[in-house]
Motif scaffolding. Structure first.
Motif, PDB file in Angstrom:
ATOM      1  N   LEU A  11       0.826  -1.203   0.000  1.00  0.00           N
ATOM      2  CA  LEU A  11       0.000   0.000   0.000  1.00  0.00           C
ATOM      3  C   LEU A  11       0.864   1.258   0.000  1.00  0.00           C
ATOM      4  N   SER A  12       1.947   1.238   0.744  1.00  0.00           N
ATOM      5  CA  SER A  12       2.827   2.407   0.760  1.00  0.00           C
ATOM      6  C   SER A  12       3.499   2.606  -0.596  1.00  0.00           C
ATOM      7  N   LEU A  14       2.208   1.760  -3.500  1.00  0.00           N
ATOM      8  CA  LEU A  14       1.172   2.294  -4.385  1.00  0.00           C
ATOM      9  C   LEU A  14       0.937   3.789  -4.136  1.00  0.00           C
ATOM     10  N   LEU A  15       0.953   4.189  -2.887  1.00  0.00           N
ATOM     11  CA  LEU A  15       0.767   5.606  -2.573  1.00  0.00           C
ATOM     12  C   LEU A  15       1.945   6.450  -3.061  1.00  0.00           C
ATOM     13  N   PHE A  16       3.165   5.924  -2.935  1.00  0.00           N
ATOM     14  CA  PHE A  16       4.325   6.650  -3.448  1.00  0.00           C
ATOM     15  C   PHE A  16       4.288   6.750  -4.969  1.00  0.00           C
ATOM     16  N   GLY A  18       1.569   6.840  -6.768  1.00  0.00           N
ATOM     17  CA  GLY A  18       0.559   7.857  -7.031  1.00  0.00           C
ATOM     18  C   GLY A  18       1.100   9.264  -6.830  1.00  0.00           C
ATOM     19  N   ALA A  19       1.920   9.454  -5.829  1.00  0.00           N
ATOM     20  CA  ALA A  19       2.519  10.768  -5.587  1.00  0.00           C
ATOM     21  C   ALA A  19       3.463  11.146  -6.723  1.00  0.00           C
ATOM     22  N   ARG A  41      -2.537  16.944  -3.664  1.00  0.00           N
ATOM     23  CA  ARG A  41      -2.798  15.513  -3.815  1.00  0.00           C
ATOM     24  C   ARG A  41      -1.504  14.718  -3.701  1.00  0.00           C
ATOM     25  N   LEU A  45      -0.651  11.978  -0.786  1.00  0.00           N
ATOM     26  CA  LEU A  45      -0.302  10.595  -1.113  1.00  0.00           C
ATOM     27  C   LEU A  45       1.070  10.222  -0.552  1.00  0.00           C
ATOM     28  N   GLY A  48       0.731   9.821   3.261  1.00  0.00           N
ATOM     29  CA  GLY A  48       0.089   8.541   3.575  1.00  0.00           C
ATOM     30  C   GLY A  48       1.012   7.366   3.332  1.00  0.00           C
ATOM     31  N   GLY A  49       1.769   7.440   2.239  1.00  0.00           N
ATOM     32  CA  GLY A  49       2.733   6.369   1.962  1.00  0.00           C
ATOM     33  C   GLY A  49       3.808   6.283   3.021  1.00  0.00           C
TER      34      GLY A  49
END
Length: 62
Positions: A11-12, A14-16, A18-19, A41, A45, A48-49
């Motif tokens: 998940l981290s 994926l968030l990175f 996205g960032a 945004r 992201l 959160g990551g």
């Protein structure tokens, strides 16, 4: 516990990703969302990551 930390690591990542995607969109001309929205945004992201990465590291150490 290992599966939870693996899911948090994924998940981290994926968030990175996205960032990074949103930061790359800042360089494109004529992209629809305003630059301020993309910056907010991307920072959300990345934050959160980072949080999920820290939690996953803590859980994997136990």
């Amino acid at each position: 516990m290992k599966s939870v930390s693996t899911i948090l690591f994924l998940l981290s990542v994926l968030l990175f990703v996205g960032a990074i995607w949103n930061m790359a969109a800042l360089k494109r001309p004529g992209f629809y969302p305003p630059k301020q929205v993309l910056k907010k945004r991307a920072s959300a992201l990345a934050g959160g990551g980072g949080i999920f990465l820290i939690v996953a590291i803590i859980l994997s150490s136990f």
